[in-house]
Write a protein that holds these residues in place. Structure first.
Motif, mmCIF file in Angstrom:
data_model
loop_
_atom_site.group_PDB
_atom_site.id
_atom_site.type_symbol
_atom_site.label_atom_id
_atom_site.label_comp_id
_atom_site.label_asym_id
_atom_site.label_seq_id
_atom_site.Cartn_x
_atom_site.Cartn_y
_atom_site.Cartn_z
ATOM 1 N N ASN A 852 0.858 -1.194 0.000
ATOM 2 C CA ASN A 852 0.000 0.000 0.000
ATOM 3 C C ASN A 852 0.885 1.230 0.000
ATOM 4 N N ALA A 853 0.852 1.982 -1.118
ATOM 5 C CA ALA A 853 1.735 3.139 -1.244
ATOM 6 C C ALA A 853 0.984 4.463 -1.256
ATOM 7 N N MET A 854 -0.329 4.450 -0.961
ATOM 8 C CA MET A 854 -1.096 5.694 -0.957
ATOM 9 C C MET A 854 -0.615 6.586 0.193
ATOM 10 N N PRO A 855 -0.509 7.899 -0.027
ATOM 11 C CA PRO A 855 0.007 8.788 1.025
ATOM 12 C C PRO A 855 -0.777 8.685 2.327
ATOM 13 N N GLU A 856 -2.105 8.532 2.206
ATOM 14 C CA GLU A 856 -2.895 8.453 3.435
ATOM 15 C C GLU A 856 -2.571 7.186 4.232
ATOM 16 N N ASP A 857 -2.227 6.100 3.500
ATOM 17 C CA ASP A 857 -1.831 4.873 4.200
ATOM 18 C C ASP A 857 -0.531 5.080 4.955
ATOM 19 N N VAL A 858 0.408 5.764 4.297
ATOM 20 C CA VAL A 858 1.705 6.018 4.930
ATOM 21 C C VAL A 858 1.527 6.897 6.164
ATOM 22 N N GLN A 859 0.761 7.993 6.012
ATOM 23 C CA GLN A 859 0.574 8.910 7.127
ATOM 24 C C GLN A 859 -0.143 8.236 8.296
ATOM 25 N N ARG A 860 -1.124 7.417 7.982
ATOM 26 C CA ARG A 860 -1.864 6.729 9.051
ATOM 27 C C ARG A 860 -0.953 5.798 9.834
ATOM 28 N N ALA A 861 -0.094 5.064 9.123
ATOM 29 C CA ALA A 861 0.797 4.124 9.809
ATOM 30 C C ALA A 861 1.801 4.854 10.684
ATOM 31 N N LEU A 862 2.370 5.951 10.155
ATOM 32 C CA LEU A 862 3.341 6.712 10.951
ATOM 33 C C LEU A 862 2.653 7.342 12.164
ATOM 34 N N ALA A 863 1.428 7.837 11.960
ATOM 35 C CA ALA A 863 0.711 8.424 13.084
ATOM 36 C C ALA A 863 0.356 7.377 14.126
ATOM 37 N N ALA A 864 0.146 6.138 13.688
ATOM 38 C CA ALA A 864 -0.211 5.075 14.625
ATOM 39 C C ALA A 864 0.974 4.643 15.481
ATOM 40 N N GLY A 865 2.183 4.935 15.036
ATOM 41 C CA GLY A 865 3.348 4.587 15.862
ATOM 42 C C GLY A 865 4.402 3.749 15.171
ATOM 43 N N PHE A 866 4.221 3.427 13.875
ATOM 44 C CA PHE A 866 5.283 2.718 13.164
ATOM 45 C C PHE A 866 6.480 3.649 13.017
ATOM 46 N N ALA A 867 7.648 3.093 13.252
ATOM 47 C CA ALA A 867 8.857 3.905 13.168
ATOM 48 C C ALA A 867 9.126 4.335 11.727
ATOM 49 N N GLU A 868 8.895 3.439 10.795
ATOM 50 C CA GLU A 868 9.089 3.764 9.380
ATOM 51 C C GLU A 868 8.062 3.002 8.563
ATOM 52 N N TYR A 869 7.907 3.421 7.311
ATOM 53 C CA TYR A 869 6.989 2.772 6.382
ATOM 54 C C TYR A 869 7.751 2.509 5.090
ATOM 55 N N TRP A 870 8.067 1.223 4.815
ATOM 56 C CA TRP A 870 8.791 0.853 3.606
ATOM 57 C C TRP A 870 7.795 0.252 2.632
#
Length: 898
Positions: A852-870
């Protein structure tokens, strides 16, 4: 036993009954009256009424003689007095207290008291004469054996059939009004203990129905030993005089109330003294508080000079005629302001026809005059506005079936206002054939009295063949019986609005299609990235492998594969970017927000709107933190609060509050407005559905709530609604609960590593990094193992689902966890939540690895507490650089500890 009335009633002595009977016998066929000690005539029989009508001054003469007799202290019965052709006979009876009553008659045949007494018949005959009197009944009761005698009038008073014996006391008590019963019973029992005269007034409820006000008078007679032996009494029917008194009091009260409620000014102009007698309101209005008599010149001085001639003319007309005259004039009040009064005046004449005074009543119509002027101005403005805005007005007589149009109604149909055809012929012929049945049905409902208001839209065809949309609004006028008699309404052209609405709907459909395309492309992106991850990942490993070196021809072929894969990846990215632009994709930045702050911010922004509409804003209990985008949450709250203001009632209130649950924080917006039905609530979040509010002129587009719900949903929450018609509405915004943001110094800072050359990937790496990879795709697992094989210091453990991954993390205690966001049993966010909820794994860094490379997916994961999103496909060089940085951080930590 008969029955009772209040103090001040007529007292009498033991001879009262016999004397009353004698008087009835003597006077029954002649004018009969009763008077009190002040000479006031309190009763006159039918003959008396007829006599006073024949003799205009007879009543006054009789009163004068009665009062003269009463002033005498002579205890003897006075002789008859001649009045014209009649004799006035007075008889007086005194009670034990000395008080008494006068009974009198007017006899057309001269007589003397002695002659009258000589003609006195027996008691039974005299009692029988009470039937002619009609208001007096006689009774007697013996106290030893309760034997009682009632005359026939007693039975009539109580609504009972005449019998030989009087009824018992219980029967009597039952026929007394419940509110008076105990008082009468107590008076009776107290009286029979002691000889003497007694009385009481009470209400009687006869068995025949109705109610009578009666006055009971009785004498307790003692035996030779002085003990009460028997009771003799009379029952006087006071119903007529009571009702007349009540009617007089009622009329007086109504008059006073009418004067007060109508704020009437009353005055009398005494022509003899040229003075004005006024009520308190008149004196206060004219600036003379406390005075009831005003010199006429002082009042005239307060009349506006332009109105003085009109007042003088009104006075002349009132004096000359016998009709009331109305005059409108302005008077200077006590504050120096002119008040406009409408005065009705009439002449008062004496018995000779001479005018002795002018009576007047006035109403202050100052405010009405102002209102009338404002109404005239408003009507002029409305007429101008309707002409300029193209609004047509119409009226229809529902009984005669006749309609009237103004000029604009013709223009709205492409017709000339001079069209000679009757309106009834044009009314339906201009309407589009497909809309005629619906319009006719509406009018039939109005004619049947089923509707008071109607509003709908319809099409008309112009003479040139073009179609236009019109809107109509109308209300029904009913007569006094509630039957519809007229309809008043307006028409206006909504063609452009309809076209805009259609264009908007087409745009909405296009946007919906675009969103569907965007969702489809996002899904396809994930599905395409997953195989591309293997294609590009393994090509990079093949090209970077130094142990099994490819031949030049093989390397060339692998480069072709890599180039084709990257071209496909670029194509996918470009398509997703286009879809996001067409769909207007929203980027959210979620962060902990205090409920009190965001609600206060929203209220501050809408406060001017609330003040303008007279709506009170109140903040209740506010507690909790939410995880939300501050800008988007403000947008949601402003929409809800502004709606609560717009659809409220005059003088209403909007309350906001917040509270927390275990996992969520609830923001509440509650109003005291009109509320909604269940059908309206069901359609509340439909785009462009304004639930009929568009017909009331309230500003809005109908899409705010739809946007608010989507924004709240994107922030991980929901909106709930509770509403009832006439009782207001309550909107609840449920969002994830958050704690105030704090930095954890123990958590390692993982940031994206810059791209490195393939050669750097072969450099030495510090040992000792434990990694867990949670992934259900075997090809992706093989790829990651192949990449990590280039870093022997990294030990990789793999789990195929979320539950297995959680168990593996608890067993291995890794330094870092790689999590795929799509797992068969739970998503990556749930894995992260459970790891953070367990103190043993709360500090373990987690990295999202997803297609999943959609910007909203990335932002949601980082906001949830993932250190990085690859994102997949994996860039091997970046992947290895990040692994190297983690290894170095691990080694630096070990050195510092040693």
């Amino acid at each position: 036993m008969s029955c009772p009335s209040p103090a001040g009633a007529l007292p009498f002595d033991p001879s009262f009954i016999e004397a009353a009977a004698r008087a009835l016998m003597d006077l029954a066929s002649e004018p009969l009256f009763m008077a009190d000690d002040l000479g006031r005539i309190v009763y006159g029989n039918a003959a008396w009424q007829a006599w006073t009508q024949r003799q205009a001054q007879g009543d006054h003469e009789v009163r004068a003689v009665v009062q003269a007799r009463m002033s005498s202290q002579d205890t003897q019965e006075p002789p008859p007095v001649r009045l014209g052709g009649s004799w006035l006979q007075l008889r007086r009876w005194r009670g034990p207290t000395g008080a008494g009553a006068w009974l009198g008659r007017l006899s057309v045949v001269p007589a003397s008291p002695q002659t009258d007494h000589d003609r006195t018949p027996g008691l039974a005959q005299r009692l029988a004469m009470t039937q002619d009197f009609g208001r007096l009944a006689v009774w007697e009761r013996h106290l030893d054996d309760q034997q009682a005698f009632w005359d026939e009038h007693m039975f009539r008073f109580f609504g009972l059939q005449p019998e030989t014996r009087a009824p018992d006391l219980d029967t009597i008590w039952a026929l007394i009004h419940p509110d008076d019963r105990e008082r009468v019973r107590q008076s009776w029992h107290e009286s029979i203990r002691t000889p003497g005269a007694y009385q009481v007034r009470f209400r009687l409820v006869p068995r025949a129905g109705g109610m009578r006000m009666v006055h009971s008078l009785w004498q307790v007679v003692a035996d030779a030993q002085g003990r009460p032996q028997r009771v003799q009494g009379v029952l006087v029917d006071d119903t007529e005089s009571f009702e007349q008194g009540a009617q007089v009091r009622k009329l007086s009260t109504q008059f006073e109330l009418a004067v007060e409620l109508g704020q009437l000014i009353l005055w009398v102009h005494d022509l003899a003294t040229d003075e004005l007698h006024v009520n308190e309101r008149a004196a206060a209005m004219l600036g003379f508080p406390g005075r009831v008599v005003l010199p006429l010149h002082e009042v005239r001085a307060r009349v506006h000079e332009d109105d003085r001639e009109a007042l003088a003319e009104g006075l002349r007309r009132a004096l000359a005629g016998r009709q009331a005259v109305d005059v409108v004039a302005r008077y200077l009040d006590g504050q120096g302001v002119y008040r406009t009064l409408l005065t009705r005046r009439a002449a008062q004449r004496d018995e000779t026809g001479q005018v002795v005074a002018v009576l007047g009543v006035a109403m202050d119509i100052t405010e009405r005059r102002h209102t009338e002027l404002a109404l005239q101005q408003a009507q002029a403005r409305a007429a101008l506005a309707t002409r300029e805005a193209g609004v047509g007005t119409w009226e229809r007589d529902l009984r005669r079936g006749i309609s009237h149009w103004d000029a604009q109604m013709y223009l709205l149909r492409g017709l000339s206002p001079d069209d000679p055809r009757p309106v009834e012929a044009l009314r339906m012929s201009c309407v589009h054939p497909e809309d005629r049945a619906a319009m006719a049905e509406r009018y039939e409902q109005v004619r049947a009295g089923l509707l008071d208001r109607t509003a709908f839209e319809f099409r008309v065809r112009w003479p040139d063949g073009s179609e236009h949309w019109l809107a109509t609004r109308a209300h029904v006028v009913r007569d006094d019986s509630g039957q519809p008699v007229r309809m008043l309404g307006v028409n206006w052209d909504i063609t452009e609005a309809k076209r805009a609405e259609q264009a908007w709907r087409e745009k909405a459909a296009a946007e919906q299609a675009s969103r569907a395309k965007s969702e489809f492309l996002a899904r396809m992106s994930h599905e395409l990235r997953t195989p591309l991850n293997a294609v590009l990942g393994f090509t990079q490993i093949l090209l970077a492998d130094t142990t099994q070196v490819l031949s030049p021809a093989q390397r060339q072929r692998v480069h072709h594969i890599e180039a084709a894969g990257r071209h496909l990846l670029t194509l996918i990215e470009d398509m997703l970017d286009l879809a996001r632009i067409e769909a207007g994709a929203v980027t959210l930045h979620l962060q902990p927000l205090e409920a009190r702050a965001v609600l206060a911010d929203a209220l501050g922004l809408v406060a001017p709107m609330a003040r303008a509409q007279g709506i009170e804003l109140r903040m209740g209990s506010l507690a909790g933190w939410v995880l939300a985008d501050p800008q988007r949450l403000r947008q949601v709250l402003m929409n809800l609060v502004s709606n609560a203001i717009k659809y409220n009632r005059a003088g209403g209130r909007v309350d906001v509050a917040a509270h927390e649950t275990a996992q969520e924080c609830v923001l509440v917006v509650r109003d005291t407005g009109r509320g909604m039905s269940e059908d309206q609530v069901r359609g509340l979040f439909e785009p462009f559905n304004r639930l009929g509010m568009e017909r009331e002129g309230i500003e809005g587009t109908g899409i705010g709530l739809s946007i608010a719900r989507q924004l709240v949903a994107h922030m991980g929450g929901r909106i709930e609604v509770r509403s009832r018609l006439g009782q207001g509405s309550e909107f609840q915004v449920w969002l994830p609960r958050a704690e105030p943001a704090e930095t954890d110094p123990a958590a390692p800072a993982l940031v994206a590593a810059p791209a490195v050359s393939p050669q750097a990937a072969h450099g030495p790496a510090p040992p000792g990094l434990e990694l867990v990879y949670i992934e259900d795709n075997d090809v992706n697992v093989t790829l990651v193992r192949e990449i990590l094989a280039l870093r022997p210091a990294v030990r990789c453990s793999v789990a195929g689902d979320g539950a297995g991954g959680l168990a593996l993390v608890h067993t291995v205690r890794p330094d870092v966890v790689l999590v795929d966001m799509h797992l068969p049993d739970m998503d990556g966010h749930e894995v992260l939540r459970r790891l953070r909820a367990d103190p043993r794994t709360a500090a373990v860094p987690c990295i999202a690895l997803s297609a999943n490379a959609m910007p909203e997916d990335v932002q949601r994961a980082l906001a949830a507490g993932f250190a990085e999103y690859w994102t997949k496909p994996i860039e091997v060089a970046r992947f290895l650089a990040a692994i190297d940085r983690l290894l170095q951080a691990r080694a630096d930590g070990a050195s510092a500890a040693g």
